[in-house]
Write a protein that holds these residues in place. Structure first.
Motif: not given
Lengths: 199, 199
Positions: B67-75, B125-128
């Motif tokens: 479900x988190x696939x494709x979400x970008x890490x935030x910098x 919540x915890x992992x993503x």
């Protein structure tokens, strides 16, 4: 409320009984994860198609009403300190504010259904959330007029910021408002938002 | 990231191929509204049970990752004005912030699934979500240390208030961030919250 309901005659109590039966049928289907169809609602309620459509123009509108069943109307007394009344509303007897018979399970179900059905989401927003916001809009406007809040406050945006705190707990964190840590974090977030509304 | 992945040897690229195949299988099931079961994931991916459990301890954790696939890490670059960088992140290229391949449909699906499955909600919540918040936690802490934000700021509560604005638009209002009215309301709500974080 429709014009017909406002000028209700002696027939009204019977129709109200119908409304409750239809809502109960819709809720029974929702709780059982069954689709809310005209035929199933009529079958469970034992009422006629005419009785159903007299009150609800569509199954979407009926579902929205069923999902809001048990939620209490919000009243905000603005004769005194508006902030104190809102804090009491949000952090006092939360159960009373939500509605004594309204459960977390029903809330979860509502969110799941509206996310899968944008028409239901719009209907729920228009018929229920937006209406419930009105007391808050009025209260904040009174506070602005009295100088308790910034003169240029965007009242709608402020309400989104306050309500968003609670949505975020339930939906992103999966937190429970009975948990003192959650409650304290909401209180702290509310103070941040209110401070921004004042100064 | 596990310790094994951190000390990855020459075998890693093949395993990464496996991971992607397993994620793709899970996403295919999610998009088709099918339950994500071990047998179906193995069937679609053509991989072994060992390959599956080497990387994911449970179907819940796999679903959360899918479900988190494709979400970008935030910098967040904190060398300059922290507020300006956060505003750009939230209101600049929103697609890039979310992830170019991440769709509204996927977001709706994620929310619907977590509301029906509290274990999945906790895993997500915890992992993503919690991980993605870290850049924001650090950036706000830098701003506090530099005196750009109040010394006694509750950073976690402030992030909840900011993120809650966006959750409220998507979930309560069913609003679209491409709509200029929604965008302006979010901007206005963000200013209220930030003002409360400063003063």
């Amino acid at each position: 409320m429709t014009a017909a309901a406002e000028t209700r005659g002696p027939g009204r109590p019977r129709t109200e009984g119908h409304d409750e039966k239809i809502l109960a049928a819709a809720l029974q289907l929702i709780d059982a994860d069954e689709p809310v169809t005209v035929s199933r609602v009529l079958q469970i309620s034992g009422l006629s198609r005419a009785a159903l459509y007299r009150r609800w123009e569509s199954m979407t509108v009926l579902m929205a009403a069923a999902l809001d069943h048990g939620r209490t109307a919000i009243e905000i007394d603005t004769s005194g300190d508006v902030k104190a009344v809102i804090v009491e509303l949000l952090f006092g007897d939360i159960e009373a504010t939500r509605g004594k018979t309204y459960t977390e399970r029903r809330f979860r179900k509502r969110i799941a259904l509206v996310m899968e059905n944008p028409d239901l989401q719009k209907a729920y927003w228009t018929s229920h959330v937006q209406r419930r916001r009105r007391a808050m809009v009025r209260a904040l406007q009174v506070a602005v007029d009295r100088g308790e809040l910034r003169a240029d406050l965007d009242v709608d945006a402020a309400i989104d910021a306050i309500n968003g705190i609670f949505y975020y707990q339930s939906i992103a964190r999966g937190a429970n408002f009975d948990d003192p840590v959650t409650s304290a974090r909401c209180r702290s977030a509310f103070e941040i938002v209110w401070r921004g509304m004042v100064g």
